[in-house]
Design a protein around this motif. Structure first.
Motif, PDB file in Angstrom:
ATOM      1  N   ILE A   4      65.833  69.234  70.266  1.00  0.00           N
ATOM      2  CA  ILE A   4      66.764  68.140  69.539  1.00  0.00           C
ATOM      3  C   ILE A   4      67.148  68.281  68.124  1.00  0.00           C
ATOM      4  N   LEU A   5      65.949  68.896  67.590  1.00  0.00           N
ATOM      5  CA  LEU A   5      66.246  69.124  66.097  1.00  0.00           C
ATOM      6  C   LEU A   5      65.996  70.707  65.801  1.00  0.00           C
ATOM      7  N   HIS A   6      67.049  71.284  65.189  1.00  0.00           N
ATOM      8  CA  HIS A   6      66.711  72.726  64.967  1.00  0.00           C
ATOM      9  C   HIS A   6      65.871  72.917  63.651  1.00  0.00           C
ATOM     10  N   HIS A   7      66.232  71.956  62.358  1.00  0.00           N
ATOM     11  CA  HIS A   7      65.589  71.884  61.354  1.00  0.00           C
ATOM     12  C   HIS A   7      66.091  70.722  60.373  1.00  0.00           C
ATOM     13  N   LEU A   8      65.267  70.271  59.494  1.00  0.00           N
ATOM     14  CA  LEU A   8      65.371  69.147  58.728  1.00  0.00           C
ATOM     15  C   LEU A   8      65.288  69.630  57.330  1.00  0.00           C
ATOM     16  N   SER A   9      66.022  68.995  56.275  1.00  0.00           N
ATOM     17  CA  SER A   9      65.636  69.297  54.981  1.00  0.00           C
ATOM     18  C   SER A   9      65.502  67.967  54.189  1.00  0.00           C
ATOM     19  N   LEU A  10      64.802  67.891  53.014  1.00  0.00           N
ATOM     20  CA  LEU A  10      64.499  66.738  52.427  1.00  0.00           C
ATOM     21  C   LEU A  10      64.977  67.148  51.018  1.00  0.00           C
ATOM     22  N   PRO A  11      65.608  66.188  50.201  1.00  0.00           N
ATOM     23  CA  PRO A  11      66.103  66.487  48.767  1.00  0.00           C
ATOM     24  C   PRO A  11      64.840  66.264  47.901  1.00  0.00           C
ATOM     25  N   VAL A  12      64.537  67.177  46.946  1.00  0.00           N
ATOM     26  CA  VAL A  12      63.381  66.722  46.072  1.00  0.00           C
ATOM     27  C   VAL A  12      63.836  66.889  44.702  1.00  0.00           C
ATOM     28  N   SER A  13      63.211  66.178  43.801  1.00  0.00           N
ATOM     29  CA  SER A  13      63.834  66.290  42.205  1.00  0.00           C
ATOM     30  C   SER A  13      63.143  67.340  41.497  1.00  0.00           C
ATOM     31  N   ASN A  14      61.594  67.844  41.967  1.00  0.00           N
ATOM     32  CA  ASN A  14      60.972  68.687  41.245  1.00  0.00           C
ATOM     33  C   ASN A  14      60.202  69.859  42.511  1.00  0.00           C
ATOM     34  N   LEU A  15      60.980  70.889  42.661  1.00  0.00           N
ATOM     35  CA  LEU A  15      60.470  71.555  43.834  1.00  0.00           C
ATOM     36  C   LEU A  15      59.100  71.982  43.584  1.00  0.00           C
ATOM     37  N   LYS A  16      58.654  72.480  42.485  1.00  0.00           N
ATOM     38  CA  LYS A  16      57.268  73.072  42.252  1.00  0.00           C
ATOM     39  C   LYS A  16      56.491  71.883  42.468  1.00  0.00           C
ATOM     40  N   PHE A  31      51.230  74.347  59.429  1.00  0.00           N
ATOM     41  CA  PHE A  31      52.578  75.106  59.032  1.00  0.00           C
ATOM     42  C   PHE A  31      52.526  75.732  57.522  1.00  0.00           C
ATOM     43  N   ARG A  32      53.332  76.658  57.353  1.00  0.00           N
ATOM     44  CA  ARG A  32      52.880  77.235  56.089  1.00  0.00           C
ATOM     45  C   ARG A  32      54.336  77.661  55.410  1.00  0.00           C
ATOM     46  N   ARG A  33      54.536  78.105  54.216  1.00  0.00           N
ATOM     47  CA  ARG A  33      56.018  78.674  53.854  1.00  0.00           C
ATOM     48  C   ARG A  33      56.345  79.734  54.588  1.00  0.00           C
ATOM     49  N   VAL A  34      57.548  79.650  55.059  1.00  0.00           N
ATOM     50  CA  VAL A  34      58.320  80.877  55.725  1.00  0.00           C
ATOM     51  C   VAL A  34      59.275  81.397  55.200  1.00  0.00           C
ATOM     52  N   ALA A  35      60.115  80.654  54.183  1.00  0.00           N
ATOM     53  CA  ALA A  35      61.537  81.041  53.514  1.00  0.00           C
ATOM     54  C   ALA A  35      61.416  80.382  52.135  1.00  0.00           C
ATOM     55  N   GLU A  36      61.793  81.284  51.402  1.00  0.00           N
ATOM     56  CA  GLU A  36      61.964  80.713  49.774  1.00  0.00           C
ATOM     57  C   GLU A  36      63.325  81.387  49.312  1.00  0.00           C
ATOM     58  N   ALA A  37      64.088  80.686  48.517  1.00  0.00           N
ATOM     59  CA  ALA A  37      65.214  80.958  47.629  1.00  0.00           C
ATOM     60  C   ALA A  37      65.252  79.916  46.379  1.00  0.00           C
ATOM     61  N   PRO A  38      65.869  80.459  45.386  1.00  0.00           N
ATOM     62  CA  PRO A  38      65.907  79.348  44.351  1.00  0.00           C
ATOM     63  C   PRO A  38      66.299  78.083  44.906  1.00  0.00           C
ATOM     64  N   GLY A  39      65.724  77.078  44.401  1.00  0.00           N
ATOM     65  CA  GLY A  39      65.934  75.675  44.889  1.00  0.00           C
ATOM     66  C   GLY A  39      65.462  75.267  46.343  1.00  0.00           C
ATOM     67  N   PHE A  40      64.854  76.215  47.033  1.00  0.00           N
ATOM     68  CA  PHE A  40      64.681  75.981  48.415  1.00  0.00           C
ATOM     69  C   PHE A  40      63.301  76.722  48.938  1.00  0.00           C
ATOM     70  N   ILE A  41      62.573  75.690  49.596  1.00  0.00           N
ATOM     71  CA  ILE A  41      61.421  76.442  50.381  1.00  0.00           C
ATOM     72  C   ILE A  41      61.418  75.849  51.899  1.00  0.00           C
ATOM     73  N   GLY A  42      61.178  76.825  52.750  1.00  0.00           N
ATOM     74  CA  GLY A  42      61.083  76.337  54.283  1.00  0.00           C
ATOM     75  C   GLY A  42      59.844  76.534  54.764  1.00  0.00           C
ATOM     76  N   TYR A  43      59.315  75.586  55.765  1.00  0.00           N
ATOM     77  CA  TYR A  43      58.284  75.780  56.440  1.00  0.00           C
ATOM     78  C   TYR A  43      58.345  75.802  57.739  1.00  0.00           C
ATOM     79  N   GLY A  44      57.351  76.477  58.461  1.00  0.00           N
ATOM     80  CA  GLY A  44      57.348  76.838  59.896  1.00  0.00           C
ATOM     81  C   GLY A  44      56.086  77.426  60.246  1.00  0.00           C
ATOM     82  N   MET A  55      64.806  70.877  49.538  1.00  0.00           N
ATOM     83  CA  MET A  55      65.819  71.293  48.896  1.00  0.00           C
ATOM     84  C   MET A  55      65.977  70.545  47.287  1.00  0.00           C
ATOM     85  N   GLU A  56      65.838  71.384  46.331  1.00  0.00           N
ATOM     86  CA  GLU A  56      65.848  70.801  44.954  1.00  0.00           C
ATOM     87  C   GLU A  56      67.207  70.304  44.663  1.00  0.00           C
TER      88      GLU A  56
END
Length: 133
Positions: A4-16, A31-44, A55-56
């Motif tokens: 039903i869901l592939h993924h979900l992102s939440l906005p955050v004001s301070n990623l760190k 769950f753990r971090r599985v992806a990172e990019a500037p302003g983004f961290i993915g968990y799975g 998403m910052e």
């Protein structure tokens, strides 16, 4: 089989700051971090396959009343550990771990507000885990 869901992102004001809380709390659920990019961290659970992301953004407003994000747990101990880790890393308690009989027999959950005020839940429900939803 489709999800039903592939993924979900939440906005955050301070990623760190948010990542410190989510790293600790989500680890208690497997769950753990599985992806990172500037302003983004993915968990799975699988390398490179994020199912939940942060998403910052410059300005964050938490979702309106009625919205919350529930993470599945494998046991009541995992729910307890999620709540403790989240509260120890910047989340506010929004409902201590315990049975919630008004949601059905065996429904065990804990609730927190993340650093941006997003409503989060960790839940273990043996009825749905056994396929008896």
């Amino acid at each position: 089989m489709s999800r039903i869901l592939h993924h979900l992102s939440l906005p955050v004001s301070n990623l760190k700051r948010s990542a410190e809380m989510y790293d600790a709390a989500l680890a208690r659920l497997g769950f753990r971090r599985v992806a990172e990019a500037p302003g983004f961290i993915g968990y799975g659970t699988e390398a490179g396959r994020d199912q939940f992301a942060l998403m910052e953004v410059a300005e964050v407003q938490s979702a309106q009343a009625g919205f919350h994000l529930a993470f599945g747990a494998d046991s009541t101990a995992n729910v307890d550990a999620f709540h403790e880790a989240a509260c120890s890393h910047g989340a506010d308690d929004n409902g201590s771990p315990g049975l919630r009989p008004h949601y059905g027999g065996g429904y065990y959950a804990a609730f927190v507000l993340d650093p941006d005020g997003h409503h989060l839940e960790a839940v273990y429900n043996p009825r749905t885990e056994a396929g008896k939803a």
